[in-house]
Design an enzyme around this catalytic site. Structure first.
Site, mmCIF file in Angstrom:
data_model
loop_
_atom_site.group_PDB
_atom_site.id
_atom_site.type_symbol
_atom_site.label_atom_id
_atom_site.label_comp_id
_atom_site.label_asym_id
_atom_site.label_seq_id
_atom_site.Cartn_x
_atom_site.Cartn_y
_atom_site.Cartn_z
ATOM 1 N N ASP A 1 0.831 -1.217 0.000
ATOM 2 C CA ASP A 1 0.000 0.000 0.000
ATOM 3 C C ASP A 1 0.860 1.260 0.000
ATOM 4 O OD1 ASP A 1 1.002 -0.315 2.518
ATOM 5 O OD2 ASP A 1 -0.883 0.011 3.583
ATOM 6 N N GLU B 1 9.360 -2.326 14.227
ATOM 7 C CA GLU B 1 10.604 -1.890 13.590
ATOM 8 C C GLU B 1 11.745 -1.820 14.608
ATOM 9 O OE1 GLU B 1 7.090 -0.056 11.413
ATOM 10 O OE2 GLU B 1 7.737 -0.330 13.488
#
Length: 323
Positions: A187, A273
């Site tokens: 996306d 992350e």
């Protein structure tokens, strides 16, 4: 009459004998050898520009030496392969998102696409799509356990880990070629310049991401070529306050840290992350890209939610069309 003939004969006889003797002497004299003219090559030149004789069929003097001293062409360095891991799942805009991403990847040299479906089996839609995409690719699938599909929990953890496992298995029995790993969600929108930047990653490289965290962009703060902080709109206290689309990792680092994965237990939303990067690097080791993290080359665009309010509950069309 006879006396006249005899008289003339004896007068000519001495001259005839002289001619015969001269012819006999000339035939016994050795023949003068004919010296062949030397053959001159336009490529054989001596000192002062004088041409040197060259045998027919032989190499020119100095030509062999010149050929031997000519430098041999050096092989071009191998272009590092970019491995793009893309988690994907079934939804109305899935094919549209993947089409946009494939159109970008086709313009990137030496790229291998690892597409991982959140499903118990490979779908026909994605299988057909990859077959027509014309890209070096690997099609994987792994379902997300139902207990992890609640709102607010990290997504695509199992799919990213499946891509990491495939990479490590592929290179475990062979010498790893130069490569870079990049998590490319379907996306996002990517500039081609981004792939040129990440290809030179030595360990872990970072750059800004646009339209993320409730801001126009987020980025690492850089001073003297080193990351010293984060410009972000959400939890700047994170060890690595960066989006998944904002970093790349050298393939050698991935192989040298076989236990580095995305964690489920103890991982909070928005911390995937940081939890992953803490296992392989430090902030001081990060390599700023994109002009010291001052250029946005990737955007977290996301497709607008599709309005299907008028879609019939049952299929009414006479043909079945894949969207």
């Amino acid at each position: 009459m006879k006396s006249v003939l005899f008289t003339r004969f004896f007068i000519l006889l001495p001259w005839i004998l002289i001619v015969i003797i001269m012819l006999d002497v000339d035939t016994r004299r050795p023949a003068t050898p004919i010296t062949p003219r030397p053959y001159f090559s336009p490529y054989a030149v001596g000192r002062g520009g004088a041409r040197l004789p060259l045998r027919r069929g032989g190499p020119a003097h100095g030509t062999e030496k010149r050929n031997q001293s000519r430098p041999q062409p050096q092989p071009e360095p191998q272009l590092p392969t970019i491995y793009a891991i893309t988690p994907t799942y079934s939804r109305p805009v899935q094919k549209a998102e993947l089409t946009r991403l494939a159109n970008t990847f086709r313009q990137v040299a030496q790229l291998h696409w690892i597409l991982v479906e959140d499903a118990a089996a490979r779908s026909e839609l994605v299988s057909r799509f990859l077959a027509r995409a014309g890209l070096p690719s690997t099609h994987l699938h792994v379902p997300t356990p139902r207990r992890y599909k609640r709102p607010g929990l990290p997504r695509a953890t199992e799919q990213r880990n499946a891509g990491l496992a495939w990479l490590r298995q592929r290179h475990q029995h062979q010498r790893a070629q130069p490569g870079v790993l990049f998590f490319a969600d379907d996306d996002n929108t990517y500039s081609l310049e981004l792939f040129q930047e990440m290809r030179t990653t030595r360990k872990v490289s970072v750059w800004p991401v646009g339209l993320v965290g409730g801001r126009r962009y987020e980025r690492p703060l850089v001073e003297n070529g080193k990351v010293v902080g984060w410009y972000t709109g959400w939890r700047a206290d994170r060890p690595f306050a960066i989006d998944m689309a904002g970093f790349a990792v050298s393939l050698q680092v991935i192989l040298s840290n076989p236990k580095a994965v995305f964690k489920r237990r103890g991982s909070q939303p928005g911390m995937q992350e940081s939890d992953f990067l803490k296992q392989i690097t430090t902030v001081e080791e990060l390599e700023p890209k994109a002009n010291n993290c001052t250029k946005v080359l990737v955007w977290h665009t996301r497709t607008e939610k599709v309005n299907l309010a008028n879609e019939p509950k049952y299929h009414l069309d006479t043909v079945k069309i894949e969207v």
